[in-house]
Design an enzyme around this catalytic site. Sequence first.
Site, PDB file in Angstrom:
ATOM      1  N   GLU A 239       0.826  -1.212   0.000  1.00 33.49           N
ATOM      2  CA  GLU A 239       0.000   0.000   0.000  1.00 33.49           C
ATOM      3  C   GLU A 239       0.852   1.251   0.000  1.00 33.49           C
ATOM      4  O   GLU A 239       1.997   1.222   0.437  1.00 33.49           O
ATOM      5  CB  GLU A 239      -0.853   0.056   1.283  1.00 33.49           C
ATOM      6  CG  GLU A 239      -1.778  -1.085   1.438  1.00 33.49           C
ATOM      7  CD  GLU A 239      -2.713  -0.904   2.630  1.00 33.49           C
ATOM      8  OE1 GLU A 239      -3.005   0.245   3.008  1.00 33.49           O
ATOM      9  OE2 GLU A 239      -3.143  -1.930   3.164  1.00 33.49           O
ATOM     10  N   LYS A 241       2.049   4.535   1.697  1.00 32.88           N
ATOM     11  CA  LYS A 241       2.119   4.971   3.093  1.00 32.88           C
ATOM     12  C   LYS A 241       1.930   6.481   3.105  1.00 32.88           C
ATOM     13  O   LYS A 241       2.764   7.231   2.612  1.00 32.88           O
ATOM     14  CB  LYS A 241       3.462   4.604   3.716  1.00 32.88           C
ATOM     15  CG  LYS A 241       3.560   4.977   5.187  1.00 32.88           C
ATOM     16  CD  LYS A 241       4.862   4.480   5.789  1.00 32.88           C
ATOM     17  CE  LYS A 241       4.854   4.524   7.303  1.00 32.88           C
ATOM     18  NZ  LYS A 241       4.610   5.864   7.856  1.00 32.88           N
ATOM     19  N   ARG A 261      -3.812   8.185  17.044  1.00 35.76           N
ATOM     20  CA  ARG A 261      -2.964   7.024  17.258  1.00 35.76           C
ATOM     21  C   ARG A 261      -2.686   6.764  18.736  1.00 35.76           C
ATOM     22  O   ARG A 261      -2.615   5.627  19.179  1.00 35.76           O
ATOM     23  CB  ARG A 261      -1.655   7.276  16.522  1.00 35.76           C
ATOM     24  CG  ARG A 261      -0.629   6.267  16.809  1.00 35.76           C
ATOM     25  CD  ARG A 261       0.512   6.533  15.901  1.00 35.76           C
ATOM     26  NE  ARG A 261       1.614   5.693  16.239  1.00 35.76           N
ATOM     27  CZ  ARG A 261       2.575   5.405  15.413  1.00 35.76           C
ATOM     28  NH1 ARG A 261       2.560   5.895  14.213  1.00 35.76           N
ATOM     29  NH2 ARG A 261       3.561   4.646  15.800  1.00 35.76           N
ATOM     30  N   GLU A 291      -5.672   7.024   7.220  1.00 32.98           N
ATOM     31  CA  GLU A 291      -4.721   8.113   7.404  1.00 32.98           C
ATOM     32  C   GLU A 291      -5.348   9.368   6.789  1.00 32.98           C
ATOM     33  O   GLU A 291      -5.780   9.340   5.634  1.00 32.98           O
ATOM     34  CB  GLU A 291      -3.409   7.739   6.710  1.00 32.98           C
ATOM     35  CG  GLU A 291      -2.249   8.616   7.049  1.00 32.98           C
ATOM     36  CD  GLU A 291      -1.523   8.226   8.347  1.00 32.98           C
ATOM     37  OE1 GLU A 291      -1.957   7.281   9.048  1.00 32.98           O
ATOM     38  OE2 GLU A 291      -0.528   8.897   8.657  1.00 32.98           O
ATOM     39  N   ARG A 406       3.530  -4.284  17.641  1.00 32.17           N
ATOM     40  CA  ARG A 406       4.368  -3.978  16.485  1.00 32.17           C
ATOM     41  C   ARG A 406       5.055  -5.267  16.071  1.00 32.17           C
ATOM     42  O   ARG A 406       5.778  -5.863  16.859  1.00 32.17           O
ATOM     43  CB  ARG A 406       5.419  -2.935  16.863  1.00 32.17           C
ATOM     44  CG  ARG A 406       6.258  -2.456  15.695  1.00 32.17           C
ATOM     45  CD  ARG A 406       7.433  -1.622  16.137  1.00 32.17           C
ATOM     46  NE  ARG A 406       7.060  -0.385  16.813  1.00 32.17           N
ATOM     47  CZ  ARG A 406       6.632   0.713  16.194  1.00 32.17           C
ATOM     48  NH1 ARG A 406       6.523   0.712  14.886  1.00 32.17           N
ATOM     49  NH2 ARG A 406       6.315   1.782  16.878  1.00 32.17           N
TER      50      ARG A 406
HETATM   51  P1  AMP Z   1       5.391   4.865  11.444  1.00 34.49           P
HETATM   52  O1  AMP Z   1       4.593   5.975  12.055  1.00 34.49           O
HETATM   53  O2  AMP Z   1       6.529   5.328  10.602  1.00 34.49           O
HETATM   54  O3  AMP Z   1       5.741   3.812  12.444  1.00 34.49           O
HETATM   55  O4  AMP Z   1       4.454   4.119  10.405  1.00 34.49           O
HETATM   56  C1  AMP Z   1       3.221   3.590  10.758  1.00 34.49           C
HETATM   57  C2  AMP Z   1       2.146   4.603  10.471  1.00 34.49           C
HETATM   58  O5  AMP Z   1       1.979   4.805   9.089  1.00 34.49           O
HETATM   59  C3  AMP Z   1       0.792   4.176  10.914  1.00 34.49           C
HETATM   60  O6  AMP Z   1       0.603   4.431  12.273  1.00 34.49           O
HETATM   61  C4  AMP Z   1      -0.132   5.017  10.071  1.00 34.49           C
HETATM   62  O7  AMP Z   1      -0.385   6.242  10.734  1.00 34.49           O
HETATM   63  C5  AMP Z   1       0.698   5.343   8.860  1.00 34.49           C
HETATM   64  N1  AMP Z   1       0.167   4.816   7.603  1.00 34.49           N
HETATM   65  C6  AMP Z   1       0.148   5.500   6.444  1.00 34.49           C
HETATM   66  N2  AMP Z   1      -0.348   4.788   5.452  1.00 34.49           N
HETATM   67  C7  AMP Z   1      -0.685   3.587   5.958  1.00 34.49           C
HETATM   68  C8  AMP Z   1      -1.250   2.391   5.395  1.00 34.49           C
HETATM   69  N3  AMP Z   1      -1.568   2.295   4.108  1.00 34.49           N
HETATM   70  N4  AMP Z   1      -1.439   1.341   6.235  1.00 34.49           N
HETATM   71  C9  AMP Z   1      -1.102   1.427   7.538  1.00 34.49           C
HETATM   72  N5  AMP Z   1      -0.567   2.531   8.116  1.00 34.49           N
HETATM   73  C10 AMP Z   1      -0.356   3.597   7.336  1.00 34.49           C
END
Ligand code: AMP
Length: 572
Positions: A239, A241, A261, A291, A406
Site C-alpha cells: 500500500e 504509506k 494514534r 490516514e 508492532r
Molecule cells: P510509522 O509511524 O513510521 O511507524 O508508520 C506507521 C504509520 O503509518 C501508521 O501508524 C499510520 O499512521 C501510517 N500509515 C500510512 N499509510 C498507511 C497504510 N496504508 N497502512 C497502515 N498505516 C499507514
Amino acid sequence: MLFRELAEYFQRLEQTTSRLEMADILKELVERAGVDEVDKVVYLTLGELLPAFRGVEFGVSEKLMMEAISKACGVRAKEVESLYKDKGDLGETAHYLVKWQGRGLSLSQVYDELLGIAKTRGTLDKVMKLISLLKGLSGFEAKYAVRVVIGRLRLGVGDATLIDALALSMGDKALKPLIERAYNLCSDLGLVARRLKEGGVGALEEFKVQVGYPIRMALAERVVSAEEIVKRLGRCGVEAKYDGFRLQVHKDGQRVEIYSRNLERMTEMFPDVVRGVLKDVKVSRVILEGEALTMNEETGEFYPFQVTIQRKRKYGVEEYSQEYPIKLFCFDLLYIDGEDFTLKPFIERRKKLEELLSGTNTLNVSEMFVTDSVKEIEAFFEDAITRGLEGIMAKRLDAPYNAGARNFNWIKLKRSYRGALADTIDVVVVGYYYGKGARVKLGIGGLLVAVYEPSTDTFKTVSKVGSGFTEEEWIRLRDMLDQIRLDHRHPRVDSLLEVDVWVEPRYVITVNADEITRSPLHTAGRTSEEPGYALRFPRAVSFVREDKRPEDANTVEEVLRLYQLQRKISVE
Ligand code: AMP
C-alpha cells in the site's frame, strides 16, 4: 471503600521504589476494591478520572486550585502561594492548611465530586465545587485529591504494572496475555478490571471489540529494502504509506467519534471526516482506520504533515477545513455491525472495506495491490515518494489485526533524508492548471515545470508546483503566462503529463524541495528502462526570475547530481 483507604495505598505506592512491590500493593488494592469501585481505583491510580479517549479533563490550573484552598481554609491567597513556593507541591500545601477531620467520604463519593468538577464549565462554579470537596476531606486525603485534580499525582504506576497486579489478583500470572488482549481491544484498563472482577477469566475470554472504545493500534516494523519485504512476507498487500494523521473512526448510528494514534479523542478536529462518514458509510455500526491528509486540489499533491497538524487548534477548524480539505485514506476495517473483524485475515478485512466504501466520494481506500515481485514493489515505492507520500506499507495477507502490537505482519519502507535539498533549483514554467477549490477564482492553481537538457535543447518536466506564491503573485503570473499561451505543447517541451494551458518555455522560477525522487511521470532523466526524476514537496521561493533565460535553468544532469548527493547523505 473509604477514600482515606485509597489515599493510604497511594502513600504506600509513593514510598516504594520497587516495581515488584508496587505490583503487590496494587494487587492488594484491586482485591480490596468492590466491583463498583475497581474501575475508579484504576483510573485514579493512573492519575485520571476516565481513560484518555473520553476526553474528560479537570481544567483546573494551579492558580485556580490555590484560590480554592485559600477560600476553603480561610487563608490569604498570598500565604497559600508562599507556602506552595516553600513546599513545591500544592498537595502538601493543602495537607498543611486543612485542619479539619473530614467527613469520612467513600471513594465513590469523592470520585463523583471529582467528576462533577471536571464537568463544570464556569471557573466560579469550579472553585465552589473545589471548596466543597476540600471541606469534606481531611488534610491527608486532600493532599491526594488536590494532586489528582491538577494532574500531579505521579505515583509512577503504568499500565503494565497494573496489568501485572490484575493477573496477580487472579492468582495466576499466566492470565497476563488475556488481560492484555482485553486492554488492547478497549484501551480502558478500568473496564478490564471491572469485567475481571465481575465475571472472572470467562468474562475476559469473551471480551469483544465495542464501538466507542478505541482499539489500540497495530504498528509496523521497518525494513530497508523491497527484497526484505518479499523475503519476510512472500505474496503480500502493498500500500501507499500516507504521511498524515492516523485516525480510528467509530460510527454508532448517527454518532461518530474519532481517535488518534495515541487514543485521544479528536472528533472536533475533523468535522469534515465526521460528515463524510455519516454520508458515505451505509452500515449502522462500524470501526475503521485510515490516514487523514490535506491535499492540494490544484496539483493533486499532498501537503506536508505540518499543514494537516494545523488542525489541532481550538478555533477556526471549520474555516481551516474549507481551505485545506482532508482526505481520509482508509486501510483497515475492525468491526462491522456486531461482528468483530480483528481476528479475520487482512485480505478479508480489506475486501470488506472496499465493498463498504465503493462508490463513496469523501472516504477513499488506500491504494493497494497484491504482489510478490521485488521489482513491482520498488517501482511502486519510487512512484509513491514522488507523489509526496512517505513510502509504502506491506501487509501479511493472512494476518489478524494485531491490536497494540508492532511486528512484521505490517512492514514499512520509508525513504529517510535530511530535511530539504541541499540547494534550490531553477525551473522553467511550461504550462499551468486551472485552480480547483479555493483557487478557482484565481484561474490558476498549479504549474508544470521543467529543467533544461542541453544535449537535445529540450525542456524535461520535473514537477508540479502549487505553493509558494501569494494570491497577487498567482494572478500576475497567470496574466504573464496568458500572453505566451499556446494551443498545444511547445515542441521543445518533453512531457508525459497534460496541462490545462501550455505556454512557451520562457519564465524561470526558483523552487525549493524536500527531496529528489525517481518518478515514472516525469521526463527529466527518463530513459526507455529507467524512470525520470522529480521534486518532492516543491515550493516556489522566487517570483519570475527576470535575470534568467530558460536555458539558464538547472539542467537534467544537475538534478541527477543532487539526487546522488542526497543518496550519499541519506541516513538509513
Ligand atoms: P510509522 O509511524 O513510521 O511507524 O508508520 C506507521 C504509520 O503509518 C501508521 O501508524 C499510520 O499512521 C501510517 N500509515 C500510512 N499509510 C498507511 C497504510 N496504508 N497502512 C497502515 N498505516 C499507514
